[in-house]
Design an enzyme around this catalytic site. Sequence first.
Site, PDB file in Angstrom:
ATOM      1  N   TYR A 173       0.848  -1.207   0.000  1.00  0.00           N
ATOM      2  CA  TYR A 173       0.000   0.000   0.000  1.00  0.00           C
ATOM      3  C   TYR A 173       0.878   1.249   0.000  1.00  0.00           C
ATOM      4  O   TYR A 173       1.841   1.313   0.775  1.00  0.00           O
ATOM      5  CB  TYR A 173      -0.883   0.033   1.258  1.00  0.00           C
ATOM      6  CG  TYR A 173      -2.312  -0.374   0.974  1.00  0.00           C
ATOM      7  CD1 TYR A 173      -3.056   0.298   0.017  1.00  0.00           C
ATOM      8  CD2 TYR A 173      -2.910  -1.414   1.676  1.00  0.00           C
ATOM      9  CE1 TYR A 173      -4.365  -0.065  -0.250  1.00  0.00           C
ATOM     10  CE2 TYR A 173      -4.232  -1.783   1.414  1.00  0.00           C
ATOM     11  CZ  TYR A 173      -4.949  -1.105   0.455  1.00  0.00           C
ATOM     12  OH  TYR A 173      -6.229  -1.454   0.186  1.00  0.00           O
ATOM     13  N   GLU A 227      -0.384   4.894  -0.270  1.00  0.00           N
ATOM     14  CA  GLU A 227      -1.130   6.160  -0.383  1.00  0.00           C
ATOM     15  C   GLU A 227      -0.197   7.356  -0.262  1.00  0.00           C
ATOM     16  O   GLU A 227       0.683   7.375   0.618  1.00  0.00           O
ATOM     17  CB  GLU A 227      -2.187   6.273   0.726  1.00  0.00           C
ATOM     18  CG  GLU A 227      -3.460   5.527   0.419  1.00  0.00           C
ATOM     19  CD  GLU A 227      -3.511   4.186   1.109  1.00  0.00           C
ATOM     20  OE1 GLU A 227      -2.429   3.602   1.342  1.00  0.00           O
ATOM     21  OE2 GLU A 227      -4.629   3.743   1.413  1.00  0.00           O
ATOM     22  N   ASP A 230      -7.727  12.922 -24.664  1.00  0.00           N
ATOM     23  CA  ASP A 230      -7.674  11.535 -24.192  1.00  0.00           C
ATOM     24  C   ASP A 230      -7.069  10.720 -25.334  1.00  0.00           C
ATOM     25  O   ASP A 230      -7.733  10.426 -26.330  1.00  0.00           O
ATOM     26  CB  ASP A 230      -9.098  11.071 -23.858  1.00  0.00           C
ATOM     27  CG  ASP A 230      -9.149   9.606 -23.440  1.00  0.00           C
ATOM     28  OD1 ASP A 230      -8.143   8.887 -23.610  1.00  0.00           O
ATOM     29  OD2 ASP A 230     -10.218   9.181 -22.960  1.00  0.00           O
ATOM     30  N   THR A 284      -4.699   5.631 -21.262  1.00  0.00           N
ATOM     31  CA  THR A 284      -4.512   4.328 -20.645  1.00  0.00           C
ATOM     32  C   THR A 284      -3.141   3.816 -21.081  1.00  0.00           C
ATOM     33  O   THR A 284      -2.562   4.291 -22.058  1.00  0.00           O
ATOM     34  CB  THR A 284      -5.614   3.338 -21.065  1.00  0.00           C
ATOM     35  OG1 THR A 284      -5.738   3.353 -22.480  1.00  0.00           O
ATOM     36  CG2 THR A 284      -6.934   3.680 -20.415  1.00  0.00           C
ATOM     37  N   LYS A 331      -3.055  -0.109 -24.118  1.00  0.00           N
ATOM     38  CA  LYS A 331      -3.486  -0.281 -25.508  1.00  0.00           C
ATOM     39  C   LYS A 331      -2.246  -0.260 -26.415  1.00  0.00           C
ATOM     40  O   LYS A 331      -1.516  -1.240 -26.454  1.00  0.00           O
ATOM     41  CB  LYS A 331      -4.504   0.790 -25.882  1.00  0.00           C
ATOM     42  CG  LYS A 331      -5.815   0.690 -25.068  1.00  0.00           C
ATOM     43  CD  LYS A 331      -6.853   1.657 -25.552  1.00  0.00           C
ATOM     44  CE  LYS A 331      -8.181   1.520 -24.826  1.00  0.00           C
ATOM     45  NZ  LYS A 331      -8.232   2.288 -23.573  1.00  0.00           N
ATOM     46  N   ARG A 335      -2.826  -2.749 -17.475  1.00  0.00           N
ATOM     47  CA  ARG A 335      -4.086  -2.009 -17.488  1.00  0.00           C
ATOM     48  C   ARG A 335      -3.945  -0.891 -16.458  1.00  0.00           C
ATOM     49  O   ARG A 335      -3.640  -1.141 -15.291  1.00  0.00           O
ATOM     50  CB  ARG A 335      -5.250  -2.935 -17.133  1.00  0.00           C
ATOM     51  CG  ARG A 335      -5.370  -4.087 -18.100  1.00  0.00           C
ATOM     52  CD  ARG A 335      -6.695  -4.750 -18.024  1.00  0.00           C
ATOM     53  NE  ARG A 335      -7.657  -4.046 -18.810  1.00  0.00           N
ATOM     54  CZ  ARG A 335      -7.973  -4.354 -20.070  1.00  0.00           C
ATOM     55  NH1 ARG A 335      -7.408  -5.368 -20.674  1.00  0.00           N
ATOM     56  NH2 ARG A 335      -8.874  -3.664 -20.722  1.00  0.00           N
TER      57      ARG A 335
HETATM   58  N1  DSN Z   1     -12.833  -0.169 -24.062  1.00  0.00           N
HETATM   59  C1  DSN Z   1     -11.928   0.761 -24.683  1.00  0.00           C
HETATM   60  C2  DSN Z   1     -11.988   0.683 -26.168  1.00  0.00           C
HETATM   61  O1  DSN Z   1     -12.242  -0.397 -26.639  1.00  0.00           O
HETATM   62  O2  DSN Z   1     -11.781   1.664 -26.864  1.00  0.00           O
HETATM   63  C3  DSN Z   1     -12.119   2.132 -24.201  1.00  0.00           C
HETATM   64  O3  DSN Z   1     -12.453   2.145 -22.862  1.00  0.00           O
END
Ligand code: DSN
Length: 417
Positions: free
Chosen positions: A55, A57, A200, A227, A230, A236
């Site tokens: 942890y 924080e 984003d 994120t 990807k 993740r």
């Molecule tokens: N689920 C993602 C996507 O497929 O673009 C975005 O959150």
Amino acid sequence: MNTLRAQLGQTDPDIFAALLAEEDRQRRGLELIPSENYAFPEVLALLGSAFTNKYSEGYPGRRYYGGQENTDIIETLARERACALFGAEHANVQPLSGSPMNQAVYLGFLKPGDPILAMDLSHGGHLTHGAPVSHMGKLFDFTRYKTDGEGRIDFDKVRALAKKTQPKLIVCGHSSYPRDIDYEAFKAIADEVGALTMADVSHTAGFIAAGLLNNPVAAGFDFVTTTTHKSMRGPRGGLILCKKEHAKTLDASVFPGLQGGPHMNQVAATAVTLKLVGEPAFKAYAHGVLVNAKALGKALAARQVKLVTGGTENHLLVIDTAASFGMDGAEAQKLLDQIGLTTNKQVIPDDPRPPMRPSGIRLGTPAPTARGMGEAEMESIAALLTAALCASDREKVLPALAAEAEALCGRFPVPGL
Ligand code: DSN
């Protein structure tokens, strides 16, 4: 690792069997969902490491729990690497994933009810960009801009909406838009109306880091969110870049505003991801993804498949299955599942159909490229896909196509499995 797997098999045979089946599915099938990828093996190792027990924080040098000498090292490195990679002044690497990362910006810098201008979900935006079903859509006064008849962002429309609604924040970025974004045009509109700017780039961060797509940090955006799992092939998770003047408020918004303890195994995996993304091998990979997406688009167009905007400048393609094959996206997705090509049904701009049976599907090349596939394989994928969706004698044709797809996958191992 083998001992650990054997132990898992003994402790919980049901979960172990599902894991083996999922590994088999990933090996034998082709992952074409543009938001999915294969995490770097180093990422998989860190996600299952001792950092999962801790942890932490707070932030490096200012934590609420003891024993932070190692977590401070990884979080500091992750922040420094993120800033260096994108040219940003400040980075927060604690967001648990994409939704909380965007919420941290909204909740930290706006008041409930404030006006925000963002891209409509059905035109390529994301749920967290104010879709009415999301909590953010209910909490803030979103106006959602739509694309033009071709599916491209229309900056005259965006400017007119900005002038009319006087947003406090303008959001761009997408989960289903096959073109690069003119961030400077967004920034100019935001400056005209005195709005903050947020991009984003969850889908495209890897290509921006590699210098292959436009960079919103360079365009002067206040916030850039992404994120990490990807195009960057990390764990993740989410990260937020911002200008120095916003750093204190942003950090307070993530913790303690929105989240408790960050997942330090994820932060460690993010740090190593950002190191790998900065290396020449990743640049070559990212370039390959874009080349493959263009090749796939060309091969589909040559087979009279209708693509939203007519093609792609990034890693993703949206097929209008209704116009191309006379079937909705749900049916197309199901048929392609039967031959081992994993795609997802997708609403297209001004879609007359409902989201569970929309008019299209979405494809992407990050995962096939990570397996080492190139332009010749994109031609094969286009041929398999169109043969499956055009087949009249499905019982006979689909098993043969499934065998072909499996043979193709057999030549390209999945990284990390
Ligand atoms: N689920 C993602 C996507 O497929 O673009 C975005 O959150």
